[in-house]
Motif scaffolding. Structure first.
Motif, PDB file in Angstrom:
ATOM      1  N   SER A 119       0.152  -4.563   0.258  1.00 21.98           N
ATOM      2  CA  SER A 119       1.204  -4.057  -0.616  1.00 21.98           C
ATOM      3  C   SER A 119       2.419  -4.968  -0.554  1.00 21.98           C
ATOM      4  CB  SER A 119       1.599  -2.643  -0.188  1.00 21.98           C
ATOM      5  OG  SER A 119       2.175  -2.691   1.104  1.00 21.98           O
ATOM      6  N   ASN A 120       2.383  -5.915   0.379  1.00 13.19           N
ATOM      7  CA  ASN A 120       3.501  -6.836   0.539  1.00 13.19           C
ATOM      8  C   ASN A 120       3.363  -7.970  -0.473  1.00 13.19           C
ATOM      9  OD1 ASN A 120       5.086  -9.025   1.456  1.00 13.19           O
ATOM     10  ND2 ASN A 120       5.180  -8.059   3.466  1.00 13.19           N
ATOM     11  N   ILE A 121       4.372  -8.082  -1.349  1.00 18.90           N
ATOM     12  CA  ILE A 121       4.213  -8.976  -2.496  1.00 18.90           C
ATOM     13  C   ILE A 121       4.127 -10.436  -2.075  1.00 18.90           C
ATOM     14  CG2 ILE A 121       6.688  -9.211  -2.934  1.00 18.90           C
ATOM     15  CD1 ILE A 121       5.947  -9.026  -5.906  1.00 18.90           C
ATOM     16  N   VAL A 122       4.799 -10.794  -0.986  1.00 19.59           N
ATOM     17  CA  VAL A 122       4.765 -12.192  -0.550  1.00 19.59           C
ATOM     18  C   VAL A 122       3.357 -12.568  -0.118  1.00 19.59           C
ATOM     19  CG1 VAL A 122       5.621 -13.817   1.150  1.00 19.59           C
ATOM     20  CG2 VAL A 122       7.174 -12.192   0.117  1.00 19.59           C
ATOM     21  N   LEU A 123       2.779 -11.715   0.744  1.00 19.52           N
ATOM     22  CA  LEU A 123       1.422 -12.004   1.216  1.00 19.52           C
ATOM     23  C   LEU A 123       0.434 -12.009   0.059  1.00 19.52           C
ATOM     24  CD1 LEU A 123       1.154  -9.946   4.526  1.00 19.52           C
ATOM     25  CD2 LEU A 123       2.086 -12.204   4.121  1.00 19.52           C
ATOM     26  N   PHE A 126       0.876 -15.113  -2.166  1.00 18.34           N
ATOM     27  CA  PHE A 126       0.450 -16.300  -1.423  1.00 18.34           C
ATOM     28  C   PHE A 126      -1.072 -16.403  -1.466  1.00 18.34           C
ATOM     29  CE2 PHE A 126      -0.896 -18.651   2.271  1.00 18.34           C
ATOM     30  CZ  PHE A 126      -0.010 -19.714   2.292  1.00 18.34           C
TER      31      PHE A 126
ATOM     32  N   TRP B  31      11.403  -1.050  -6.290  1.00 20.53           N
ATOM     33  CA  TRP B  31      10.372  -2.074  -6.423  1.00 20.53           C
ATOM     34  C   TRP B  31      10.284  -2.897  -5.137  1.00 20.53           C
ATOM     35  CZ3 TRP B  31      10.022  -7.365  -6.281  1.00 20.53           C
ATOM     36  CH2 TRP B  31       8.861  -7.912  -6.830  1.00 20.53           C
ATOM     37  N   ARG B  34       8.652  -0.774  -2.398  1.00 19.26           N
ATOM     38  CA  ARG B  34       7.207  -0.622  -2.530  1.00 19.26           C
ATOM     39  C   ARG B  34       6.493  -1.937  -2.237  1.00 19.26           C
ATOM     40  NH1 ARG B  34       8.508   2.168  -7.014  1.00 19.26           N
ATOM     41  NH2 ARG B  34       8.030   0.389  -8.346  1.00 19.26           N
ATOM     42  N   ASN B  35       7.054  -3.047  -2.747  1.00 21.25           N
ATOM     43  CA  ASN B  35       6.312  -4.295  -2.687  1.00 21.25           C
ATOM     44  C   ASN B  35       6.642  -5.172  -1.491  1.00 21.25           C
ATOM     45  OD1 ASN B  35       4.588  -4.371  -5.062  1.00 21.25           O
ATOM     46  ND2 ASN B  35       6.521  -4.073  -6.116  1.00 21.25           N
ATOM     47  N   LEU B  36       7.689  -4.830  -0.763  1.00 20.98           N
ATOM     48  CA  LEU B  36       8.071  -5.737   0.309  1.00 20.98           C
ATOM     49  C   LEU B  36       8.327  -5.014   1.632  1.00 20.98           C
ATOM     50  CD1 LEU B  36       8.429  -8.711   0.602  1.00 20.98           C
ATOM     51  CD2 LEU B  36      10.829  -8.480   0.054  1.00 20.98           C
ATOM     52  N   SER B  38       8.127  -1.655   2.557  1.00 18.04           N
ATOM     53  CA  SER B  38       7.412  -0.478   3.052  1.00 18.04           C
ATOM     54  C   SER B  38       6.445  -0.863   4.165  1.00 18.04           C
ATOM     55  CB  SER B  38       6.660   0.199   1.914  1.00 18.04           C
ATOM     56  OG  SER B  38       5.720  -0.692   1.383  1.00 18.04           O
ATOM     57  N   SER B  39       5.959  -2.113   4.136  1.00 15.21           N
ATOM     58  CA  SER B  39       4.967  -2.496   5.136  1.00 15.21           C
ATOM     59  C   SER B  39       5.605  -2.917   6.456  1.00 15.21           C
ATOM     60  CB  SER B  39       4.108  -3.632   4.588  1.00 15.21           C
ATOM     61  OG  SER B  39       4.935  -4.682   4.147  1.00 15.21           O
ATOM     62  N   MET B  40       6.941  -3.056   6.494  1.00 18.19           N
ATOM     63  CA  MET B  40       7.528  -3.567   7.738  1.00 18.19           C
ATOM     64  C   MET B  40       8.741  -2.776   8.194  1.00 18.19           C
ATOM     65  SD  MET B  40       9.159  -7.050   6.282  1.00 18.19           S
ATOM     66  CE  MET B  40       8.537  -7.569   4.718  1.00 18.19           C
ATOM     67  N   LYS B  51       3.661  -3.651  14.812  1.00 21.09           N
ATOM     68  CA  LYS B  51       3.001  -4.001  13.564  1.00 21.09           C
ATOM     69  C   LYS B  51       4.035  -4.405  12.510  1.00 21.09           C
ATOM     70  CE  LYS B  51      -0.081  -1.819  10.610  1.00 21.09           C
ATOM     71  NZ  LYS B  51      -0.668  -0.553  10.217  1.00 21.09           N
ATOM     72  N   MET B  55       4.465  -7.970  10.728  1.00 24.11           N
ATOM     73  CA  MET B  55       4.400  -8.073   9.270  1.00 24.11           C
ATOM     74  C   MET B  55       5.617  -8.845   8.752  1.00 24.11           C
ATOM     75  SD  MET B  55       2.048  -7.016   7.409  1.00 24.11           S
ATOM     76  CE  MET B  55       1.639  -6.700   5.725  1.00 24.11           C
ATOM     77  N   PHE B  58       5.155 -12.477   9.487  1.00 21.70           N
ATOM     78  CA  PHE B  58       4.193 -13.094   8.577  1.00 21.70           C
ATOM     79  C   PHE B  58       4.805 -13.303   7.205  1.00 21.70           C
ATOM     80  CE2 PHE B  58       0.344 -11.809  11.160  1.00 21.70           C
ATOM     81  CZ  PHE B  58      -0.003 -13.115  11.389  1.00 21.70           C
ATOM     82  N   THR B  59       5.526 -12.255   6.732  1.00 26.98           N
ATOM     83  CA  THR B  59       6.140 -12.357   5.403  1.00 26.98           C
ATOM     84  C   THR B  59       7.071 -13.551   5.356  1.00 26.98           C
ATOM     85  OG1 THR B  59       6.037  -9.986   5.319  1.00 26.98           O
ATOM     86  CG2 THR B  59       7.388 -11.054   3.669  1.00 26.98           C
ATOM     87  N   PHE B  62       4.956 -16.867   5.478  1.00 29.68           N
ATOM     88  CA  PHE B  62       4.267 -17.223   4.244  1.00 29.68           C
ATOM     89  C   PHE B  62       5.247 -17.498   3.122  1.00 29.68           C
ATOM     90  CE2 PHE B  62       0.549 -15.237   6.306  1.00 29.68           C
ATOM     91  CZ  PHE B  62      -0.264 -16.344   6.228  1.00 29.68           C
ATOM     92  N   PHE B  63       6.372 -16.762   3.123  1.00 31.64           N
ATOM     93  CA  PHE B  63       7.383 -17.044   2.114  1.00 31.64           C
ATOM     94  C   PHE B  63       7.902 -18.466   2.288  1.00 31.64           C
ATOM     95  CE2 PHE B  63      11.696 -17.035   0.405  1.00 31.64           C
ATOM     96  CZ  PHE B  63      11.412 -16.603  -0.870  1.00 31.64           C
ATOM     97  N   ILE B  65       6.333 -21.005   3.791  1.00 27.60           N
ATOM     98  CA  ILE B  65       5.307 -21.994   3.433  1.00 27.60           C
ATOM     99  C   ILE B  65       5.204 -22.113   1.917  1.00 27.60           C
ATOM    100  CG2 ILE B  65       2.861 -22.572   3.564  1.00 27.60           C
ATOM    101  CD1 ILE B  65       2.730 -21.147   6.197  1.00 27.60           C
TER     102      ILE B  65
END
Lengths: 405, 464
Positions: A119-123, A126, B31, B34-36, B38-40, B51, B55, B58-59, B62-63, B65
């Motif tokens: 659900s993470n838009i960055v991952l 990518f 937005w 939900r998209n960024l 909520s997972s962390m 966790k 997360m 990692f975000t 990857f952002f 990179i």
């Protein structure tokens, strides 16, 4: 007469009779064309003064092969080793690439596949970009890119890039790492490791048996990993540490041609191998990611919801509910990706990594000129790999398959 | 008592106003949540905090990179790139100060003048420069025809499609090679006689005495006759000298070879693959065994070894005096290989078909070929359009392998362009690989998008 012709016509209109007729025609056509091919081939071979036969396998080979696992295992020496050795060196190097590639490609592929569903838009983005870019560019181009454009930027042979705090180094001639040197007595350590593995399997099986019988397994905890580490470890020190490391030696003084990493010191991964491994791993990972994504999406949402309503957390749901079901869908296409990786390792011929096609169907073929025998051997070998992999995967697939009523 | 109670009770008669959704569920914030985040953002327990932190890490990673790669690419392709070489100094246009050029040290970006100079070679190979219009004309015909067939709102799509499969290859062959092939009038006239008699036998065996034995073959015999006669007419046509300069396949190269190999492979692999798939599902054991062995053999070996085989073994297999040129040998290898892959895709479609369809076709009294042509294949092939397009994409990418047996396809031409020392610079290799990669990406990405579009369209039409 009319009776006969009627009978004949019923016979001819009978589909069983017709099928037999068709098959006889097919067999005849096959025999004729094979005979035609063989006839042409023998004439052509005769005209060129060649003959069939595998006698060349005992001839000695007279060309250099870069240092790889195969040349090390079969102790390759120019003028002493035979073409049989060349064949086995090729097979070894192909298998090495295949096994390492399958391992890393699965690792990256599963991660990217799961990231695509995050659900993470960055991952998510990518992973999507990775998959789209990797899958739409030919593998050979990626191989050239890594070999010529990226690894070409490494330091020249007379300089280096330190890694592992100076224990190893990297330059255009390859990646140098310390090499293990096994001394007398290491056999005890190795055998104690196998004993530990056997004991662990026995204990796990017993625990499973106990759980099936009484409902309670053994509380193993960290017993198995510690057994696997400690038993060989204790033996290792008991027989007096029979392992030494040969460090790579780098000279930056002395005559200019002798500078750089010294041969026969430490272990070297040639840049060809690094390029093949990198490109194959990343390429196949893109395809595995898509397979994993499709497999996970194919598990119906009700399964996840049911698991959540039973109070299972998202991690446990993924591990115990979704993945076992997704694996069922993932495994068949995953098998064909593994096979593709093994077959694609033959692209290494383009950058002269000494694998089967490159040294046996390439260099050796040019030296010996036995086209039919050598290509036959290469193709049979790959067919064998395919057969073994699919047999293993079928067995694995039947284990994870859900037993239906 | 009840009365009084009822009087005390407050009964709402109008619905309460709906509360606005929580702020973090709507708009930009929602937005982002939900998209960024909520997972962390779950720190309710040790495990979950771990966790969430992982997360977040990692975000960020990857952002970083992704962002640096995009910035690097834009800078490499557009901003820092050298676009022109007005003074004609060639390689020195892409040299830094230490290398003897004018660019600042540490400069690392695309050298486009190199591509412009090599563009003709990368697209056409060593094709004679005065005859390039022929390649261009072939390409334009092909593109117009292809678009006509693919765009669903144009009229006469079917007719154009048939023309693309029959007339176009002849025109393309004549334009690209120059035509004017040699022909033996005696043998071709006897061939025409044979084919005419075949057509007659085909006609006669529809009924009457011949019909008893050959009725089922009537169409096949007639078809063979027509195929032979059209082949002969084709040869006669190709032998006409239009005054075009002959260009051997040795002078072809670049994108031209890539497209010729890919399109021939694609066009041949589909019908052959369908036949193989039908053979593998046939109820004749011999046909089934043959097709299975054929398919599994070609799928089990790498394309490289197939191409090696095609280039060194085909000359041995052919009768004396007959020889194919390198391109034709590579084409044979590619066709065998891709037909086997196509066969497996088509078989998937055939197996996914409902058994009722086969039985209904049989119950209607259709012959095997009629039921396949009219009932089974139209449905089965639509089912597997994504698989077919994927095979096409794979085949298109695999054409790069012909460069290993010495044909200068797009990649091979690019690679040999690097050998030109007059453009030698550290960015030479990466620039040309980037350019070739962009071309391949455009083709493959386009095909995959078209497949997704078709899939959506078909699944819509299937669902009602």
């Amino acid at each position: 007469m009319s009776f006969d012709s009627n009978n004949l016509s019923t016979l001819i209109r009978d589909s069983r009779v017709r099928n037999i007729g068709y098959q006889i025609i097919i067999i005849l056509a096959l025999i004729l064309s094979v005979w035609w091919l063989i006839d042409n081939t023998t004439t052509n071979l005769g005209n060129r003064g060649k003959s069939l036969g595998f006698g060349f396998l005992t001839q000695t080979a007279g060309f250099e092969i870069s240092h790889t696992l195969g040349t090390w295992l079969f102790d390759y020496k120019v003028g002493i080793s035979t073409y049989t050795d060349i064949y086995f060196i090729g097979v070894t190097n192909t298998l090495l690439i295949a096994i390492l590639g399958i391992f890393f490609a699965s690792l990256i592929g599963f991660s990217i596949g799961i990231m695509r569903l995050s659900s993470n838009i960055v991952l998510r983005y990518f992973a999507t970009a990775y998959v789209e870019v990797i899958r739409n560019i030919p593998l050979l181009l990626q191989l050239f890119f890594w070999y010529f454009a990226v690894l070409g930027l490494l330091p020249k042979a007379r300089s280096k890039l330190d890694i592992f705090g100076g224990l190893g180094g990297l330059n255009i001639t390859g990646l140098y790492t310390p090499a293990p040197v096994f001394e007398a007595g290491f056999g005890y350590v190795a055998s104690s490791f196998f004993v530990a593995v056997a004991a662990s399997i026995a204990i796990i099986q017993f625990s499973k048996y106990r759980r099936d019988q009484t409902g309670k397994g053994l509380n193993l905890g960290l017993f198995v990993p510690s057994l696997l580490i400690c038993l060989p470890g204790i033996v290792f020190f008991l027989v007096g540490s029979p392992l030494d490391w040969s460090l790579p030696v780098f000279k930056d003084t002395g005559p200019i041609f002798k500078r750089g990493f010294q041969p026969d010191q430490g272990m070297v991964l040639v840049p060809e191998m690094l390029a093949v491994l990198l490109s194959l791993t990343l390429y196949t990972a893109g395809f595995i990611a898509e397979i994993v994504r499709a497999g996970i999406l194919a598990v119906s949402k009700g399964q996840t919801e049911a698991a959540h309503s039973l109070g299972l957390g998202s991690g446990i749901t993924l591990r115990l509910v979704v993945i076992p079901q997704a694996m069922r869908i993932i495994i068949p296409p995953l098998t064909s990706q593994y096979l593709n990786l093994t077959k694609n390792s033959s692209l290494a011929v383009a950058i002269a990594y000494p694998e089967l096609v490159s040294i046996f169907a390439g260099t050796a073929l040019n030296q010996v000129g036995k086209e039919i025998e050598m290509i036959f051997m290469v193709m049979t070998t790959y067919l064998g790999f395919s057969l073994i992999t699919s047999l293993f995967m079928n067995w694995f697939n039947s284990r994870v398959k859900i037993v239906e009523r | 008592m009840t009365q009084k109670f009822q009087q005390d009770v407050f009964v709402r008669t109008v619905e309460a106003d709906t509360l606005p959704p929580p702020a973090k569920e709507t708009g930009v914030m929602g937005w982002l949540w939900r998209n960024l985040f909520s997972s962390m953002m779950n720190y309710s327990s040790f495990g979950l905090s771990f966790k969430s932190l992982l997360m977040a890490l990692f975000t960020a990673l990857f952002f970083y990179i992704g962002f640096t790669q995009i910035v690097f690419l834009i800078d490499f392709i557009f901003v820092s790139a050298v676009w022109s070489d007005p003074t004609g100094i060639k390689r020195e246009a892409c040299w830094t100060v230490t290398q003897g050029g004018a660019l600042p040290d540490g400069w690392h970006a695309a050298c486009w003048p190199f591509i412009f100079a090599k563009l003709k070679f990368v697209i056409y190979g060593p094709y004679p420069i005065d005859e390039l219009w022929r390649v261009n004309l072939t390409g334009i015909f092909g593109l117009v025809g292809l678009l006509w067939v693919l765009l669903s709102f144009l009229p006469y799509r079917k007719q154009v499609g048939i023309a693309m499969l029959t007339v176009y290859p002849v025109i393309a062959f004549m334009l690209l090679t120059g035509g004017a092939g040699k022909i033996d009038l005696l043998s071709s006239s006897s061939m025409i006689l044979i084919s005419l008699s075949l057509i007659t036998i085909g006609r006669l065996s529809k009924r009457g005495f011949l019909g008893i034995i050959l009725q089922e073959f009537a169409n096949i015999i007639g078809f063979l006759g027509w195929a032979l006669i059209s082949y002969e007419v084709l040869m006669l046509l190709l032998s006409i000298d239009f005054g075009l300069e002959p260009v051997g396949t040795g002078d072809w190269g670049g994108l031209l070879i890539t497209l010729v190999v890919a399109i021939t492979g694609i066009v041949v692999s589909l019908p052959v693959g369908i036949l193989l798939a039908l053979g593998r599902r046939s109820d004749m054991p011999v046909a089934r065994l043959l097709c299975t062995v054929f398919i599994e053999f070609w799928r089990g070996v790498p394309l490289i070894s197939v191409l090696f085989m095609a280039s060194v073994m085909i000359p041995l297999f052919l009768p004396e005096g007959v020889n194919f040129d390198k391109l034709v040998r590579a084409l044979i290898g590619v066709m065998l290989f891709s037909a086997a892959y196509m066969a497996e895709v088509v078989r998937g479609g055939l197996q996914a078909m409902d058994k009722g369809q086969y039985e209904a076709a049989e119950a209607m009294g259709l012959t095997y070929w009629q039921s396949m042509r009219l009932i089974i294949l139209p449905q089965a092939l639509t089912h597997v359009i994504p698989g077919i397009v994927n095979t096409f994409i794979g085949l298109f990418k695999d054409t790069t392998l012909v460069s290993i047996i010495g044909l200068f396809d797009l990649l091979g031409a690019g690679k040999s362009a690097i050998a030109d020392a007059s453009w030698s610079s550290p960015v030479q290799a990466i620039t040309i690989y980037l350019f070739v990669a962009l071309i391949f990406f455009a083709f493959c990405f386009g095909m995959s998008r078209y497949s997704i579009y078709m899939e959506n369209k078909l699944s819509k039409s299937r669902s009602h």
